[in-house]
Design a protein around this motif. Structure first.
Motif, PDB file in Angstrom:
ATOM      1  N   PHE A   1       0.819  -1.217   0.000  1.00 39.60           N
ATOM      2  CA  PHE A   1       0.000   0.000   0.000  1.00 39.60           C
ATOM      3  C   PHE A   1       0.850   1.264   0.000  1.00 39.60           C
ATOM      4  CE2 PHE A   1      -3.553  -2.342   2.397  1.00 39.60           C
ATOM      5  CZ  PHE A   1      -4.488  -2.201   1.384  1.00 39.60           C
ATOM      6  N   HIS A   2       0.349   2.298  -0.657  1.00 41.31           N
ATOM      7  CA  HIS A   2       0.765   3.654  -0.297  1.00 41.31           C
ATOM      8  C   HIS A   2      -0.181   4.096   0.811  1.00 41.31           C
ATOM      9  CE1 HIS A   2       2.238   3.612  -4.585  1.00 41.31           C
ATOM     10  NE2 HIS A   2       3.313   3.923  -3.909  1.00 41.31           N
ATOM     11  N   ASP A   3       0.220   5.112   1.573  1.00 37.96           N
ATOM     12  CA  ASP A   3      -0.653   5.580   2.659  1.00 37.96           C
ATOM     13  C   ASP A   3      -2.058   5.892   2.144  1.00 37.96           C
ATOM     14  OD1 ASP A   3       0.285   7.820   1.242  1.00 37.96           O
ATOM     15  OD2 ASP A   3       0.985   8.912   3.016  1.00 37.96           O
TER      16      ASP A   3
ATOM     17  N   GLY B   1      14.688   1.505   1.480  1.00 40.20           N
ATOM     18  CA  GLY B   1      14.756   2.508   0.421  1.00 40.20           C
ATOM     19  C   GLY B   1      14.610   1.814  -0.922  1.00 40.20           C
ATOM     20  N   GLU B   2      13.778   2.394  -1.795  1.00 44.33           N
ATOM     21  CA  GLU B   2      13.630   1.869  -3.160  1.00 44.33           C
ATOM     22  C   GLU B   2      14.312   2.858  -4.108  1.00 44.33           C
ATOM     23  OE1 GLU B   2       9.583   0.983  -4.369  1.00 44.33           O
ATOM     24  OE2 GLU B   2      10.158   0.783  -6.473  1.00 44.33           O
ATOM     25  N   ALA B   3      15.486   2.495  -4.604  1.00 43.06           N
ATOM     26  CA  ALA B   3      16.256   3.417  -5.446  1.00 43.06           C
ATOM     27  C   ALA B   3      15.711   3.454  -6.868  1.00 43.06           C
ATOM     28  CB  ALA B   3      17.718   2.987  -5.471  1.00 43.06           C
ATOM     29  N   LYS B   4      15.842   4.630  -7.496  1.00 44.23           N
ATOM     30  CA  LYS B   4      15.478   4.788  -8.911  1.00 44.23           C
ATOM     31  C   LYS B   4      16.274   5.986  -9.425  1.00 44.23           C
ATOM     32  CE  LYS B   4      11.404   5.511 -11.836  1.00 44.23           C
ATOM     33  NZ  LYS B   4       9.958   5.743 -11.862  1.00 44.23           N
ATOM     34  N   PRO B   5      16.912   5.879 -10.570  1.00 44.77           N
ATOM     35  CA  PRO B   5      17.839   6.944 -10.953  1.00 44.77           C
ATOM     36  C   PRO B   5      17.191   8.197 -11.532  1.00 44.77           C
ATOM     37  CG  PRO B   5      17.887   5.182 -12.581  1.00 44.77           C
ATOM     38  CD  PRO B   5      16.990   4.715 -11.480  1.00 44.77           C
TER      39      PRO B   5
ATOM     40  N   ILE C   1      14.300  -3.777  -3.970  1.00 50.25           N
ATOM     41  CA  ILE C   1      14.891  -3.602  -5.310  1.00 50.25           C
ATOM     42  C   ILE C   1      13.856  -3.834  -6.394  1.00 50.25           C
ATOM     43  CG2 ILE C   1      16.617  -4.458  -6.957  1.00 50.25           C
ATOM     44  CD1 ILE C   1      18.456  -5.043  -4.651  1.00 50.25           C
ATOM     45  N   GLU C   2      13.724  -2.851  -7.263  1.00 53.08           N
ATOM     46  CA  GLU C   2      12.849  -3.020  -8.435  1.00 53.08           C
ATOM     47  C   GLU C   2      13.707  -3.278  -9.674  1.00 53.08           C
ATOM     48  OE1 GLU C   2       9.363  -0.667  -8.984  1.00 53.08           O
ATOM     49  OE2 GLU C   2       9.658  -0.553 -11.151  1.00 53.08           O
ATOM     50  N   THR C   3      13.370  -4.352 -10.390  1.00 54.58           N
ATOM     51  CA  THR C   3      14.098  -4.736 -11.610  1.00 54.58           C
ATOM     52  C   THR C   3      14.337  -3.542 -12.533  1.00 54.58           C
ATOM     53  OG1 THR C   3      12.856  -6.822 -11.528  1.00 54.58           O
ATOM     54  CG2 THR C   3      14.106  -6.370 -13.528  1.00 54.58           C
TER      55      THR C   3
ATOM     56  N   VAL D   1      11.118  -6.988  -2.991  1.00 60.36           N
ATOM     57  CA  VAL D   1      11.475  -6.740  -4.398  1.00 60.36           C
ATOM     58  C   VAL D   1      10.235  -6.276  -5.160  1.00 60.36           C
ATOM     59  CG1 VAL D   1      13.388  -8.402  -4.568  1.00 60.36           C
ATOM     60  CG2 VAL D   1      11.042  -9.193  -4.981  1.00 60.36           C
ATOM     61  N   HIS D   2      10.471  -5.551  -6.236  1.00 58.88           N
ATOM     62  CA  HIS D   2       9.439  -5.240  -7.220  1.00 58.88           C
ATOM     63  C   HIS D   2       9.918  -5.815  -8.540  1.00 58.88           C
ATOM     64  CE1 HIS D   2       7.210  -1.626  -5.213  1.00 58.88           C
ATOM     65  NE2 HIS D   2       6.818  -2.805  -4.762  1.00 58.88           N
ATOM     66  N   LEU D   3       9.508  -7.044  -8.821  1.00 62.77           N
ATOM     67  CA  LEU D   3       9.926  -7.664 -10.069  1.00 62.77           C
ATOM     68  C   LEU D   3       9.065  -7.124 -11.219  1.00 62.77           C
ATOM     69  CD1 LEU D   3      10.477 -11.387  -9.012  1.00 62.77           C
ATOM     70  CD2 LEU D   3      12.085  -9.473  -8.952  1.00 62.77           C
TER      71      LEU D   3
ATOM     72  N   LEU E   1       5.503  -7.621  -6.942  1.00 61.42           N
ATOM     73  CA  LEU E   1       5.514  -7.238  -8.353  1.00 61.42           C
ATOM     74  C   LEU E   1       5.132  -5.776  -8.454  1.00 61.42           C
ATOM     75  CD1 LEU E   1       3.471 -10.273  -9.690  1.00 61.42           C
ATOM     76  CD2 LEU E   1       5.965 -10.017  -9.710  1.00 61.42           C
ATOM     77  N   ASP E   2       5.729  -5.069  -9.408  1.00 61.68           N
ATOM     78  CA  ASP E   2       5.277  -3.707  -9.698  1.00 61.68           C
ATOM     79  C   ASP E   2       5.140  -3.635 -11.214  1.00 61.68           C
ATOM     80  OD1 ASP E   2       4.508  -1.117  -9.405  1.00 61.68           O
ATOM     81  OD2 ASP E   2       6.363  -0.366  -8.525  1.00 61.68           O
ATOM     82  N   VAL E   3       3.979  -4.046 -11.708  1.00 63.47           N
ATOM     83  CA  VAL E   3       3.770  -4.199 -13.153  1.00 63.47           C
ATOM     84  C   VAL E   3       2.508  -3.456 -13.614  1.00 63.47           C
ATOM     85  CG1 VAL E   3       5.011  -6.374 -13.517  1.00 63.47           C
ATOM     86  CG2 VAL E   3       2.677  -6.462 -12.680  1.00 63.47           C
TER      87      VAL E   3
HETATM   88  C1  XUL Z   1       7.832   4.132  -8.866  1.00 60.82           C
HETATM   89  C2  XUL Z   1       7.613   2.968  -8.050  1.00 60.82           C
HETATM   90  C3  XUL Z   1       6.667   3.129  -6.899  1.00 60.82           C
HETATM   91  C4  XUL Z   1       7.143   2.489  -5.657  1.00 60.82           C
HETATM   92  C5  XUL Z   1       6.265   2.620  -4.446  1.00 60.82           C
HETATM   93  O1  XUL Z   1       8.629   3.925  -9.957  1.00 60.82           O
HETATM   94  O2  XUL Z   1       8.138   1.914  -8.329  1.00 60.82           O
HETATM   95  O3  XUL Z   1       5.432   2.614  -7.253  1.00 60.82           O
HETATM   96  O4  XUL Z   1       7.311   1.129  -5.881  1.00 60.82           O
HETATM   97  O5  XUL Z   1       6.105   3.897  -4.035  1.00 60.82           O
END
Ligand code: XUL
Ligand code: MN
Length: 346
Positions: free
Chosen positions: A50-52, A173-177, A209-211, A237-239, A282-284
Motif C-alpha cells: 500500500f501507499h498511505d 529505500g527503493e532506489a530509482k535513478p 529492489i525493483e528490476t 522486491v518489485h519484479l 511485483l510492480d507491473v
Molecule cells: C515508482 C515505483 C513506486 C514504488 C512505491 O517507480 O516503483 O510505485 O514502488 O512507491
C-alpha cells in the motif's frame, strides 16, 4: 538440505489501473476497491502493498483515518490477506513539487516528515512493520537548484526521524535513478544502502529492489539483488521488466529478457530469499490497450513467469554447474543454461 521455499506473492492496488499515461486519459473503468482486494487470492497472491493513501485519503483527521483504516483491515482479514509494505506517497501534493525531505522550503519539509510519520502510524494500524521509501522527487532538474550535500543530510535526518518515531518499523529505500526528476540523489541500490548505514539504526535500514530501476541505472538487477542479499538487506522486491533506457515501463516479469529474469530468480532462490517471510512483490502495469476484463492478467502472468523460472532454476544440475565452473568451461555452462531455458536436453 533445507526444504524448498514456498514463495508468497504481493502487489499494490495501483497495479490494477485505468491505463492513463502522460499523453492520454484513462482507457478503462476504475475497478471497485473491494473488487481489487478480492482479486488477490483469486490470482494466487498472499499480501498487499500500500501507499498511505491507497488505504485512506491523506488529508483526513486522525479519527476518520482510524475508522477508514479499520474498514480496510476488516476487508483484508476477510480475504485472508496481510499487508507486506506501506509507503508514503510523497510526490503528488503541491507541497512536494520540488522534493519532500530535500525541498528548500522548511514548511514543505515539515509537511513531508509529518506525512511520513503518519504513514508509520497507519502501518501500525494494519499490522505492518515494513516501511518503504521511494524518494520520487528527492533530486533536481538542474544541479544548482539545491545543495546536494545538504540534501543527503536531510534524507538521513528524515529517515532517522521515522526510525525514532516508530521503534518497530524497518525502512527499505527503493532506489530509482530518474523519473519523475531528471537526477535522483540516491540513484542506485548501492547509494541507498550507504545511506542506510549512516542512519541511527542500520539494522532497521535496508532496501527494496525493483528490476526496472536497476536497469534504468544501467545495472544488472540480479547483481544488485546479490549485493543486498550479501548485506542481509534485501527485504522486498518489485519484479518487472524493462525494454532499454526509456521511461519506467513496469512490464510483465520476464517479458523482455527471459535470461535476465531467470538470473534474478536464481539469485533469490540460491540465497534463500523468502525464508524469513519476504514476499515476491511485483510492480507491473497492464498495456494501455488492455480491456477492463483483462486488467489483472499482467499480474497473474508475472507470477506464473516467476514460478516457471523457479522450476527451471531448481531443475539445473548444481553438480554439473560446479564442475563447469571449476574447469572454467563457461561456453558449456552458458549452453547448459540456454538449453534448460529452451526445454532442450544437453
Ligand atoms: C515508482 C515505483 C513506486 C514504488 C512505491 O517507480 O516503483 O510505485 O514502488 O512507491
Ligand atoms: Mn516499485
Amino acid at each position: 538440505m533445507s526444504s524448498p521455499t514456498t514463495y508468497r506473492f504481493s502487489f499494490g492496488p495501483w497495479n490494477i489501473s485505468t491505463g492513463a499515461d502522460p499523453f492520454g486519459p484513462t482507457v478503462r473503468n476504475e475497478m471497485e476497491y473491494a473488487r481489487k482486494l478480492k482479486a488477490y487470492k483469486e490470482l494466487g497472491f498472499d499480501a498487499v502493498q500500500f501507499h498511505d493513501d491507497d488505504i485512506v485519503p491523506a488529508d483526513l483527521d486522525w479519527q476518520a483515518t482510524l475508522r477508514g483504516t479499520a474498514e480496510v483491515k476488516k476487508i483484508l482479514d476477510g480475504e485472508g490477506l496481510f499487508v507486506e509494505i506501506i509507503a508514503p506517497r510523497l510526490w503528488e501534493d503541491p507541497r512536494t513539487v520540488d522534493g519532500a525531505f530535500t525541498s528548500n522550503n522548511p514548511a514543505d519539509r515539515k509537511y513531508a516528515i509529518d506525512r511520513a510519520k503518519r504513514c508509520a502510524d497507519l502501518a501500525r494500524e494494519v499490522g505492518c512493520k515494513n516501511y518503504v521509501l521511494w524518494l520520487a522527487r528527492e533530486g533536481t532538474y538542474i544541479r544548482e537548484a539545491k545543495c546536494a550535500k545538504t540534501a543527503h543530510a536531510r534524507i538521513v535526518d528524515a529517515w532517522n526521524a521515522l526510525l525514532e518515531h516508530d521503534k518497530e518499523i524497518r525502512i527499505m529505500g527503493e532506489a530509482k535513478p530518474n523519473e519523475p526528476v531528471d537526477h535522483a540523489y540516491l540513484p542506485t541500490v548501492g547509494h541507498m544502502m550507504a545511506i542506510g548505514y549512516k542512519t541511527i539504526d542500520p539494522s532497521r535500514s535496508g532496501v527494496l529492489i525493483e528490476t526496472a530501476h536497476s536497469l534504468l541505472a544501467g545495472l544488472d538487477p540480479a547483481d544488485d539483488m546479490a549485493f543486498a542479499l550479501f548485506h542481509d538487506k534485501l527485504w522486498s522486491v518489485h519484479l518487472n521488466d524493462q525494454n532499454g533506457l526509456k521511461y519506467d515501463q513496469d512490464k510483465v516479469f520476464g517479458s523482455v529478457d527471459l535470461r535476465r529474469a531467470f538470473n534474478q530468480v536464481w539469485v533469490l532462490e540460491k540465497a534463500g530469499y523468502g525464508k524469513n517471510g519476504e514476499c515476491v512483490g511485483l510492480d507491473v502495469k497492464a498495456m494501455r490497450t488492455t480491456t477492463f476484463e483483462d486488467s489483472t492478467l499482467h499480474l497473474a502472468n508475472s507470477r506464473t513467469m516467476f514460478l516457471r523460472l523457479l522450476d527451471i532454476v531448481r531443475s539445473v544440475d548444481e553438480k554439473q554447474v560446479e564442475e563447469l565452473r571449476a574447469a572454467r568451461k563457461y561456453e558449456q555452462l552458458e549452453m547448459l543454461i540456454l538449453n534448460t531455458l529452451m526445454g532442450k536436453k544437453n
